[in-house]
Each structure stands twice: as structure tokens, then as C-alpha cells.
Write an enzyme that holds these catalytic residues in place. Structure first.
Site, mmCIF file in Angstrom:
data_model
loop_
_atom_site.group_PDB
_atom_site.id
_atom_site.type_symbol
_atom_site.label_atom_id
_atom_site.label_comp_id
_atom_site.label_asym_id
_atom_site.label_seq_id
_atom_site.Cartn_x
_atom_site.Cartn_y
_atom_site.Cartn_z
ATOM 1 N N HIS A 212 1.040 -1.134 -0.090
ATOM 2 C CA HIS A 212 -0.079 0.084 0.108
ATOM 3 C C HIS A 212 0.946 1.387 0.026
ATOM 4 O O HIS A 212 1.761 1.383 0.931
ATOM 5 C CB HIS A 212 -0.929 -0.053 1.250
ATOM 6 N N HIS B 129 -8.556 -8.254 -0.764
ATOM 7 C CA HIS B 129 -8.089 -8.651 0.635
ATOM 8 C C HIS B 129 -9.143 -9.361 1.083
ATOM 9 O O HIS B 129 -10.350 -9.210 1.413
ATOM 10 C CB HIS B 129 -7.921 -7.475 1.429
ATOM 11 N N GLU C 59 -7.572 -12.681 5.766
ATOM 12 C CA GLU C 59 -6.515 -11.999 6.551
ATOM 13 C C GLU C 59 -7.463 -12.145 7.916
ATOM 14 O O GLU C 59 -7.192 -12.859 8.839
ATOM 15 C CB GLU C 59 -6.150 -10.834 6.141
ATOM 16 N N ASP D 294 3.322 -5.645 2.349
ATOM 17 C CA ASP D 294 2.198 -5.024 2.861
ATOM 18 C C ASP D 294 2.397 -3.449 3.100
ATOM 19 O O ASP D 294 1.950 -2.378 2.214
ATOM 20 C CB ASP D 294 1.480 -5.820 3.982
ATOM 21 N N ASP D 295 2.662 -3.340 4.193
ATOM 22 C CA ASP D 295 2.821 -1.867 4.711
ATOM 23 C C ASP D 295 4.143 -1.806 5.532
ATOM 24 O O ASP D 295 4.153 -1.600 6.663
ATOM 25 C CB ASP D 295 1.624 -1.463 5.970
HETATM 26 N N1 ADE Z 1 -4.718 -1.516 4.301
HETATM 27 C C1 ADE Z 1 -3.459 -1.400 4.459
HETATM 28 N N2 ADE Z 1 -3.016 -2.440 5.220
HETATM 29 C C2 ADE Z 1 -3.872 -3.600 5.077
HETATM 30 C C3 ADE Z 1 -4.135 -4.673 5.511
HETATM 31 N N3 ADE Z 1 -3.104 -5.394 5.985
HETATM 32 N N4 ADE Z 1 -5.297 -5.384 5.728
HETATM 33 C C4 ADE Z 1 -6.309 -4.604 5.026
HETATM 34 N N5 ADE Z 1 -6.248 -3.371 4.701
HETATM 35 C C5 ADE Z 1 -4.947 -2.800 4.621
HETATM 36 ZN ZN ZN Z 2 -2.681 -5.000 2.133
#
Ligand code: ADE
Ligand code: ZN
Length: 324
Positions: free
Chosen positions: A14, A191, A194, A272-273
Site C-alpha cells: 500500500h 483482501h 486475513e 504490505d505496509d
Molecule cells: N490496508 C493497509 N494494510 C492493510 C491490511 N493488512 N489489511 C487490510 N487493509 C489494509
Molecule cells: Zn494489504
């Protein structure tokens, strides 16, 4: 060769989630924002569960408020990624965030595109964008994002996706948004699996025209679903560091990546982040080797899977596969 220096392919990242504490600090100083109020202490972001992570993520994202910020952030992220051996990356951009801070979607895409061009000239890294809606903002907002993405199409934007809290809303509510994006020729990913279980992945596959699932790891809880993923050649964008940071699994030893791989599920690995989860692509690839015991040839197979699943034109795909 260490896995850290292998070529890498990343499909799930992201853009706002790549803001490093350093980058945030500089923006906060410029804006006169108190970083403590942003949950940033001692150079790390402060959150304790998925809900508080999403809040911290939004607060940090709110520091971006000009197209130039998107240019700077994209270049910062791509320069770091290229330095870690990433040759191809797709990342999520958020039209909803642009709208919240009054940046025109086309200006935002132009700024990001310019940074992608400059990064490619400097290092050869190739990049495509996935315009992404946010599940917990609901189906109307998602449809707005799909409309804007399609009406103002850009060659750099080749995908449509959805992140956010998968515990909200049923995938069927998002069928119109995804159908519009799919009909416009965009690759689709969502997504799921998760914070939702296997049923969340199955219903996403039932209702949305996706070829990839973001995360999807909880599919491992259902042998029937694992078989479906294999049969339908659905690709999982697996982010082990993110899953551990967000508490899905107690440790990497409990992570289902090896079991999914052994069952024949198509997998790619992403960050991811990264700064939120104290990870990056180098760390993720080191995990593949040192924790999951994958050989370099198996890691290269994951890169190939990623490129086969990439939302990119065939000529670029072929030339990237030759670079592996
Ligand atoms: N937005 C940013 N990171 C995310 C994640 N791990 N799961 C869902 N939405 C997100
Ligand atoms: Zn994500």
C-alpha cells in the site's frame, strides 16, 4: 548469493503504508503537526491491533496533502525497493484518501506516474498501480472509486483492488464496482482471508472477478478451499511479516505459507505496509530462506508466479521473466 540480493517481485504493497517514520517526521514538521498525536513514538508507529493499525495508517496518510507529497513518497519507496533487488512492483493507491484531502485523482496518478518513470530511469524498477477501494467505507464509495478509475484511465493503473476491514460488508455488495473495473480491462484482486476465515475467501471468489487474493492465508484452514485455489489457479499475495505483526499467527513457525505451497497453491510474497510492520522485501525473502527453508530456485519460482499473475502487458511480462 544471499536471498536478500536475489531479484524480487512484489504485488501487494500500500503506497500510504510505505511512509517511513522519517518521511512522516519531515512532513509533520512542515505542517506543524504533533507526531505524538499521530501515534508515532521513538521512530515507530504506535498501534496494538488491526483496528488501531487502520486508524494509525489513516492518520499517517493524512500527512500527504499535495501531489508533490505523492511524488516524493513514491520515489522514496521505489528507490528503497530497487536497492533491495525489487525488479517489478505493483502498489495500491487510494482514491478515497485523495478525495479526503482534496487532491484530484488525475493529479495524484500523474505525480505517482512521474516518480515511477524517474525510478525506472534510475534503477530499472518497473511499476504498475492498483486503484484500491476501502471495504469499511462501503459499496457506494467503492463504486465511486471504480467509476473514477475507469473514467480517468491511465496506462500506469492496470488493476483494481479492495483493502480495509474485511469483517465489514459481504463481497456481493462490491460486485458492481469490481464488474465495472473488470469490464474496463483492469486486473482484480481483493483482501480476504486475513481477518476473515475461509468463508471470506470463498465468498470473495464467488462474487468478484478476481484472479488474486490479498493475503488469503486463512484459506489454509479449509482443505476444500485449498483445493479450489489450486484448481482455479488463484494466486495468493502472502505477507508473512504483516501477518505476524497484526497477530494472525503467534510466530513464523505457525505461519501456513509452507503448507499452502506444499499443497500446490500459487503464492507470491510481499511486504504490505513495510515500516508499520518492521519489515521490507529483503526481510521477507530472508524469512523465506531462513525460516521456511526455501531454496533459491523455489524463491525464484515465487518470483515467476508473481510475474505470471502481474497486471502487466505481455511484452513487459516476458522481458521481466528474462531478468529473473
Ligand atoms: N490496508 C493497509 N494494510 C492493510 C491490511 N493488512 N489489511 C487490510 N487493509 C489494509
Ligand atoms: Zn494489504
Amino acid at each position: 548469493m544471499q536471498s536478500g540480493t536475489l531479484p524480487k517481485v512484489e504485488l501487494h504493497c500500500h503506497l500510504e503504508g510505505t511512509i517511513t517514520p522519517d518521511f512522516a517526521l519531515k512532513l509533520a514538521e512542515k505542517r506543524g503537526v504533533d507526531l505524538k498525536a499521530l501515534g508515532n513514538r521513538d521512530g515507530t508507529y504506535s498501534w496494538h491491533d488491526f483496528t488501531s493499525f487502520l486508524k494509525a495508517y489513516d492518520k499517517v496518510s493524512d500527512l500527504l496533502n499535495r501531489p508533490q507529497d505523492y511524488y516524493d513518497l513514491t520515489l522514496d519507496h521505489l528507490t528503497r525497493a530497487a536497492g533491495q533487488g525489487v525488479i517489478y512492483t505493483e502498489f495500491f493507491l487510494s482514491a478515497d484518501h485523495g478525495r479526503r484531502i482534496n487532491i484530484d485523482y488525475a493529479d495524484m496518478v500523474e505525480a505517482i506516474d512521474e516518480a515511477c518513470r524517474h525510478a525506472e530511469e534510475a534503477s530499472g524498477i518497473i511499476c504498475r498501480l492498483i486503484s484500491t477501494c476501502v471495504r469499511h467505507l462501503g459499496p457506494d464509495a467503492a463504486l465511486d472509486v471504480a467509476r473514477e478509475t475507469c473514467a480517468r484511465s491511465h496506462p500506469r493503473v492496470t488493476g483494481f483492488g479492495m483493502g480495509g476491514d474485511e469483517r465489514c460488508h459481504h463481497p456481493s455488495e462490491f460486485t458492481p464496482a469490481f464488474a465495472m473495473a473488470h469490464e474496463a480491462g483492469l486486473g482484480c484482486t481483493v483482501h480476504a482471508g486475513e481477518f476473515g476465515g475461509p468463508e471470506s475467501v470463498s465468498s470473495a471468489l464467488d462474487c468478484l472477478p478476481v484472479t488474486r487474493i490479498g493475503h488469503g492465508v486463512r484459506a489454509a484452514e479449509s482443505p476444500d478451499l485449498v483445493k479450489r485455489l489450486v484448481d482455479e489457479q488463484i494466486v495468493l499475495e502472502v505477507c508473512p511479516g504483516s501477518n505476524i505483526a497484526l497477530g494472525l499467527y503467534e510466530s513464523l513457525a505457525a505461519h501456513p505459507l509452507p503448507a499452502l505451497l506444499a499443497a500446490g497453491v500459487a503464492i507470491t510474497v510481499s511486504s504490505d505496509d513495510p515500516p508499520f510492520f518492521h519489515t521490507d522485501m529483503q526481510a521477507e525473502y530472508e524469512t523465506l530462506e531462513t525460516v521456511f527453508g526455501l531454496s533459491h530456485s523455489q524463491i525464484n519460482d515465487l518470483n515467476c508466479t508473481g510475474l505470471q499473475a502481474a497486471f502487466v502487458d505481455e511484452d513487459t511480462r516476458k522481458s521481466l521473466i528474462n531478468r529473473l
